[in-house]
Design an enzyme around this catalytic site. Structure first.
Site, PDB file in Angstrom:
ATOM      1  N   THR A  91      44.067  38.229  35.144  1.00 57.13           N
ATOM      2  CA  THR A  91      44.573  37.004  35.769  1.00 57.13           C
ATOM      3  C   THR A  91      43.805  35.766  35.330  1.00 57.13           C
ATOM      4  OG1 THR A  91      43.162  37.447  37.691  1.00 57.13           O
ATOM      5  CG2 THR A  91      45.437  38.216  37.794  1.00 57.13           C
ATOM      6  N   CYS A  92      42.550  35.917  34.929  1.00 57.76           N
ATOM      7  CA  CYS A  92      41.783  34.752  34.475  1.00 57.76           C
ATOM      8  C   CYS A  92      42.279  34.243  33.128  1.00 57.76           C
ATOM      9  CB  CYS A  92      40.298  35.093  34.384  1.00 57.76           C
ATOM     10  SG  CYS A  92      39.555  35.483  35.976  1.00 57.76           S
ATOM     11  N   PHE A  93      42.963  35.102  32.372  1.00 58.21           N
ATOM     12  CA  PHE A  93      43.424  34.729  31.035  1.00 58.21           C
ATOM     13  C   PHE A  93      44.945  34.783  30.916  1.00 58.21           C
ATOM     14  CE2 PHE A  93      39.392  37.119  30.740  1.00 58.21           C
ATOM     15  CZ  PHE A  93      38.562  36.048  30.497  1.00 58.21           C
TER      16      PHE A  93
END
Length: 757
Positions: free
Chosen positions: A724-726
């Site tokens: 989710t961070c990328f």
């Protein structure tokens, strides 16, 4: 570290160099930020100084000054280094440098702060260098007068660049870069270095550049013939005072408005310069696309600005400088709050309702539609808001929140409410208890998504749907059944402000009047149509028809509260005042206000207080209710074509089976399942205002991060994994579409949690 070198007499002069800060330094480690410090060297004299080291930041602030003795042929080199790496090998930790030749030093001294671009040591260096450093040069034979208080908030906005490329379509800069050989103080060529040289043009060149950039100011500029001789400075414009800080930094104060600026009002502002630290200037500067006529504060009459807003007070410092106290939020500022009305007026001029002038030449493709211009202006205003909020974020520390998925509402409430507003503005770091995920933005997005699902649920009694068949949220007038309901509304306001401040979105739709109330705008009858169509239709009928023989109403209305029918008088003694043809407009106006504020005044004020603790009210002035809805909630409609065209492919191509099968599966999903897939991969069901091209990735990233499909070499029995961070989904090479569809659906619908690979 400091080495004053040898003090030279004769032709050398004493200069105080102030290194204020650096901005947008290159991030060379993915998981670590540098510890920058600046090194100042007077070439050939032995004078060397180093600033303090600032920990873990790309935007260090030093504000340190050094007295240098500079000869006629000396140059000054300012370099920035990462303290974490300087001991590893020769040249390690270099973040950029700038070199000022003697001619540039004489031109830049006593002109206030200047922002200089950093460059490489050698053109062949492969390490990326970017960013700017803000410095000032001041001769020490001057005696400063005036007060010692200065507002430093506008320094980073001062775009006083020393050199600027003049590409096609860009205005010329007042200062130009001129190639020069790298020479030491003796004039001999030196090898090994390739720092950016700054060579100032002559006064005639600067005047010519100003004329080319703005023909309208030809008559106001002095020619070489009538220019004063020597170093005699012209008088300051009326209303301005020149003052000096304790550290010897010169600034200028406009006494009528209390606005201070580092820019000398006697010098024409170069293209890209934002005069002063006023937010109104910044809004006007960006909304006009960096066209830059400096705003004349002499035209601002304090009497025309009117009284201060409620809760504001004017005070003055010991040195006599005027500042303003906001008793509502318990804050102080040097900027007159009445100037924000000017900013709001400038933004209203951008509304699409005004006719747009057609271009005098060019094709139809060059013409701009009102909707396109409106979207562009909204994006610009959003950029300004993000910039203003970023200036309020502390450089050090984190806002750490650790909650469990099972008790996310109560645990979040307890942790958020015990923090101070300034702690909530620190970099957000969320952790789910029992999970090892590192939060680079994705965990925080999922936390907000899950929290909003609980917090805005009508089951808890804080909010309710506007009608039985319109699922838009409004404050529940009967929320007082919970004795702590005002504290919970304060919490909701903080969460909304937290999301906006950190660039996230709230997963929930409120009524349009709710956003108007947040902006402090009056509610009108037309706002009722989207909330309660039947009531809107009835009130419109009353206004458009003769009600004398039809209605027998008074200024008293009934409503249901916990099964009881209660009466409310719209005005004093309203039950005895009949509604007539003469007073029906007043009746409708009072009815509409009561409909939206019935029993929710205290709840709304508590929510607004929490929201404004993170998002100051004056920053919302340029926006209307629709724009505020997009800022808080983003786009809830998913454009599949936009999604496809802004997707990055890793280890696969568009014709790969995995990619074709993935989009085939997405096309079969309904809107709800597409939103769940988007939330699975990015942490949020909402899309930014600019669409999928503006999806945000890891916190602190320089730009957006596109949705990414990554084909991985893994067992096909495994489920797809999301980062989710990328904004990345890892998909094994499934053998068939059916298997991909099944695995994707299982991952989206049946899994949760974070881990570290």
């Amino acid at each position: 570290m400091s080495n004053p070198g040898t003090r030279r007499n004769g032709s050398s002069i004493k200069i105080r160099l102030t290194v204020l800060c650096a901005k947008n330094l290159a991030k060379k480690d993915f998981f670590r930020l540098p510890d920058p410090f600046a090194k100042i060297v007077v070439d050939g004299s032995g004078q060397c100084h180093s600033t303090d080291t600032v920990k873990n930041t790309l935007d260090p602030k030093w504000n340190q000054h050094y007295d240098l003795y500079v000869g006629k042929t000396d140059s000054i080199t300012i370099s920035v280094w990462n303290h974490k790496k300087i001991h590893k090998k020769q040249g390690a930790g270099f973040l950029g440098c700038v070199r000022l030749l003697s001619n540039a030093i004489s031109r830049l001294k006593d002109t206030g702060y200047q922002r200089l671009d950093l460059c490489k040591l050698n053109p062949s260096d492969t390490d990326a260098v970017r960013g700017q450093i803000v410095v000032s040069l001041q001769t020490r034979d001057r005696i400063g007068t005036g007060g010692s208080v200065v507002d430093c908030r506008g320094l980073l906005e001062n775009e006083g660049t020393v050199y600027e490329d003049s590409g096609p379509g860009r205005p010329l800069s007042c200062f130009m870069e001129e190639p020069a050989p790298y020479t030491d103080s003796t004039g001999a060529a030196a090898g090994g270095g390739n720092c950016r040289f700054v060579e100032s043009p002559s006064q005639d060149q600067r005047l010519q550049a100003q004329r080319l950039r703005n023909p309208d100011v030809r008559g106001s500029l002095q020619t070489p013939q009538n220019r004063p001789h020597g170093h005699q400075s012209p008088e300051l414009p009326e209303g301005y005072e020149q003052r000096t800080t304790v550290q010897g930094q010169v600034y200028f104060l406009h006494t009528q408005t209390g606005v201070s600026t580092w820019h000398d009002p006697r010098i024409p502002s170069p293209s890209g310069t934002i005069p002063g630290g006023d937010a109104a200037f910044l809004y006007e500067f960006l909304l006009q696309g960096h066209t830059s006529e400096p705003r004349d504060l002499n035209s601002v009459n304090c009497d025309e600005l009117g009284p201060l807003p409620p809760g504001w007070e004017v005070r003055s410092t010991v040195s006599g400088r005027i500042y303003f106290v906001d008793h509502n939020n318990r804050t102080t500022q040097f900027t007159d709050p009445r100037l924000h009305h000017i900013m709001n007026h400038q933004c209203q001029l951008k509304e699409p309702s005004q006719p747009l002038p057609l271009p005098s030449e060019g094709s139809l493709e060059d013409e701009e539609l009102p909707a396109q211009r409106y979207e562009r202006d909204l994006v610009q205003k959003l950029k300004v808001l993000r910039h203003e909020l970023s200036l309020q974020q502390p450089q050090a520390g984190h806002c750490r929140i650790e909650v469990s998925r099972e008790e996310i509402f109560e645990e979040s409430y307890r942790q958020i409410m015990k923090m101070r507003p300034k702690d909530l503005k620190k970099r957000l770091m969320v952790k789910f208890r029992g999970e090892e995920g590192l939060d680079y933005g994705g965990v925080a997005r999922e936390w907000l998504y899950l929290l909003c699902h609980e917090m805005l649920n009508p089951y808890y009694g804080l909010f309710q749907y506007s009608t039985d068949n319109i699922y838009m949220l409004q404050i529940n007038p009967d929320s007082s059944i919970n004795p702590d309901h005002l504290s919970y509304f304060h919490f909701v306001g903080r969460i909304m402000g937290l999301a906006v401040f950190h660039g996230h979105y709230i997963n929930g739709g409120f009524t349009v009047p709710f956003y108007k109330q947040l902006l402090g705008k009056p509610i009108q009858l037309s706002d009722l149509e989207s909330v309660d169509p039947e009531l809107h239709k009835s009130l419109v009928w009353i206004l458009e028809n003769d009600i004398t023989p039809v209605l027998d109403h008074t200024f008293c209305v009934e409503h249901n509260a916990f099964g009881r029918i209660l009466q409310h008088e719209l005005k004093p003694n309203g039950r005895n005042v009949p509604v007539t043809e003469e007073n029906k407009k007043e009746y409708v106006r009072l009815y509409v206000n009561w409909r939206f504020m019935r029993g929710i005044e205290a709840q709304f004020l508590a929510l607004q207080k929490g929201f404004n603790e993170l998002i100051p009210q004056h920053l919302l002035k340029p926006f209307d209710q629709k724009e505020l809805e997009l800022i808080i909630g983003g786009l809830d409609k998913i454009d599949l074509n936009d999604w496809k065209s802004n997707t990055r492919l890793k280890h696969c191509v568009a014709d790969s089976n995995i990619v074709r099968w993935f989009w085939q599966a997405v096309e079969t999903f309904d809107e709800e399942r597409r939103a769940r897939l988007l939330q699975f991969v990015t942490g949020s069901t909402r899309v930014p205002l600019q669409g999928f091209k503006a999806l945000q990735g890891s916190t602190g990233a320089a730009g957006p991060r596109l949705f990414t499909i990554h084909l991985i070499d893994a067992n096909t029995d495994n489920l797809p994994k999301a980062h989710t961070c990328f904004n990345r989904i890892d998909i094994p090479p499934y053998e068939s579409y059916e298997k991909l569809y099944e695995k994707l659906l299982t991952a989206v619908e049946e899994t949760c949690g974070f881990a570290v690979e």
